[in-house]
Design an enzyme around this catalytic site. Structure first.
Site, PDB file in Angstrom:
ATOM      1  NE  ARG A 145      48.887  18.077  50.955  1.00  0.00           N
ATOM      2  CZ  ARG A 145      49.811  17.092  50.342  1.00  0.00           C
ATOM      3  NH1 ARG A 145      49.166  16.116  49.933  1.00  0.00           N
ATOM      4  NH2 ARG A 145      51.048  17.288  50.427  1.00  0.00           N
TER       5      ARG A 145
ATOM      6  CG  HIS B  88      48.749   9.072  49.238  1.00  0.00           C
ATOM      7  ND1 HIS B  88      48.107  10.562  49.796  1.00  0.00           N
ATOM      8  CD2 HIS B  88      50.017   9.050  48.824  1.00  0.00           C
ATOM      9  CE1 HIS B  88      49.414  11.299  49.540  1.00  0.00           C
ATOM     10  NE2 HIS B  88      50.449  10.372  49.217  1.00  0.00           N
TER      11      HIS B  88
ATOM     12  NE  ARG C  54      47.971   6.689  43.209  1.00  0.00           N
ATOM     13  CZ  ARG C  54      48.738   6.708  44.353  1.00  0.00           C
ATOM     14  NH1 ARG C  54      49.548   7.666  44.985  1.00  0.00           N
ATOM     15  NH2 ARG C  54      48.516   5.733  45.353  1.00  0.00           N
TER      16      ARG C  54
ATOM     17  CG  ASN D  67      53.182   7.894  46.752  1.00  0.00           C
ATOM     18  OD1 ASN D  67      52.301   7.483  47.411  1.00  0.00           O
ATOM     19  ND2 ASN D  67      53.979   9.031  47.144  1.00  0.00           N
TER      20      ASN D  67
END
Length: 348
Positions: free
Chosen positions: A156, A180, A95, A127
């Protein structure tokens, strides 16, 4: 009254798939509009024109207007979905790398949107979602900015529980808070079932009990190591089999990792999460959804982006009353929040 939705990054894989999902969902009515937004470059504009023609061939009977806006200055929208971002190498899940690559893009978009669309509502797909939310909030009212990651993670988690119970996800409500990413918090106490079947209810009790036997992240580490052995052999099927055999809370950490290894992105799951938020925004009826939002002390005196349960409507988001009722330890949230802050500081 007609509504207009702009898709920033509509020429990309996720953006173009999202357009089709929105049109197929029936959320939009005749006279509503979707704008496919480009980067002001000839190549991008040409691809958007081609995507528009394809969408018209598929959905013109709906009488929804589909336009191409070559650049932000041409956009008029009530709601903006941000899917734009720098292309990542296949399999990239770091990330911080994503953040460093996307930061200048997020800042440019924030500046343009703040100038031209300050009163729109923003659903952030790109993202790292927390970074995008933070940057947009520098130029736009934070209450109008929602990252879709928490909703996708919650869906999910609900799906994983439903699979373990042998029921439909429609019959399961579940929440995932926090980041996230690695710092997400699947909240077992949030899980509820539509079914009153005592066998299914007891199975859920047993799942919750099993999840307390060993710490979640310990189980995730063991599972991830086993998965890596299969992925190193390019045995995707065995990797998925291992993930599906795990408890639902650990499964949601590793399944996206396997998927990213195989197809890089999750356009259909992402589109479904966006649709949930879009429906909640349009209905404005107080329903509970989940989103990364920029907190300013509303929860445990935290100031920054975090995934939480919210309501959403024309005036933006508000913490859902459910957020204050959950039996969720402050320490868990603070740990996740601190992880987000550390990641953000590495990107800016």
């Amino acid at each position: 009254m007609s509504i207009s939705i702009a898709i920033l990054g509509a020429s990309g894989y996720v953006g173009s798939a999202l357009c089709a999902h929105i049109l197929r969902s029936g959320i939009l009515e005749p006279g509503d509009r979707i704008q496919l937004v480009g980067h002001g470059e000839p190549a991008s504009h040409g691809r958007l024109l081609a995507i528009r023609a394809d969408l018209l061939d598929a959905f013109d009977d709906l009488r929804v207007c589909i336009d191409v806006a070559p650049q932000m200055e041409d956009v008029e929208a009530d709601l903006v979905v941000l899917t734009a971002g720098a292309p990542m190498p296949p399999g990239c899940t770091d990330r911080r790398d994503m953040g460093r690559a996307n930061l200048p893009i997020f800042r440019a978009i924030a500046a343009a949107c703040g100038q031209h669309l300050p009163t729109a509502t923003y659903l952030v797909v790109s993202n790292p979602v927390e970074l995008a939310v933070q940057e947009l909030a520098q130029k736009i009212d934070r209450k109008r900015i929602l990252g879709i990651g928490a909703e996708q993670d919650s869906l999910r988690f609900a799906r994983s529980i439903a699979r373990s119970l042998g029921v439909s996800r429609h019959d399961v409500h579940a929440s995932v808070w926090g980041e996230h990413g690695r710092g997400m918090i699947p909240v077992w106490d949030s899980v509820s079932l539509r079914s009153s079947n005592p066998v299914i209810q007891q199975h859920l009790v047993e799942l919750k009990q099993q999840a307390t036997i060993a710490p979640l992240m310990q189980r995730v580490e063991v599972l991830q190591q086993a998965l890596m052995q299969q992925l190193q052999k390019e045995d995707i099927a065995s990797a998925y089999h291992l993930a599906e055999a795990a408890l639902p809370d650990a499964r949601i950490f590793v399944e996206p990792f396997v998927t990213a290894r195989a197809i890089h992105s999750t356009p259909n799951a992402t589109a479904n999460a966006v649709l949930n938020l879009l429906q909640a925004w349009k209905a404005d009826d107080g329903r509970c959804v989940h989103a990364q939002v920029l907190l300013q002390g509303e929860l445990h005196n935290m100031f920054g982006p975090l995934g939480v349960p919210v309501t959403i409507g024309a005036k933006g988001w508000a913490l859902h009353t459910y957020a204050h009722e959950q039996n969720l330890e402050a320490e868990q949230l603070i740990t996740s929040f601190q992880g987000i802050q550390a990641a953000l500081s590495d990107c800016v």
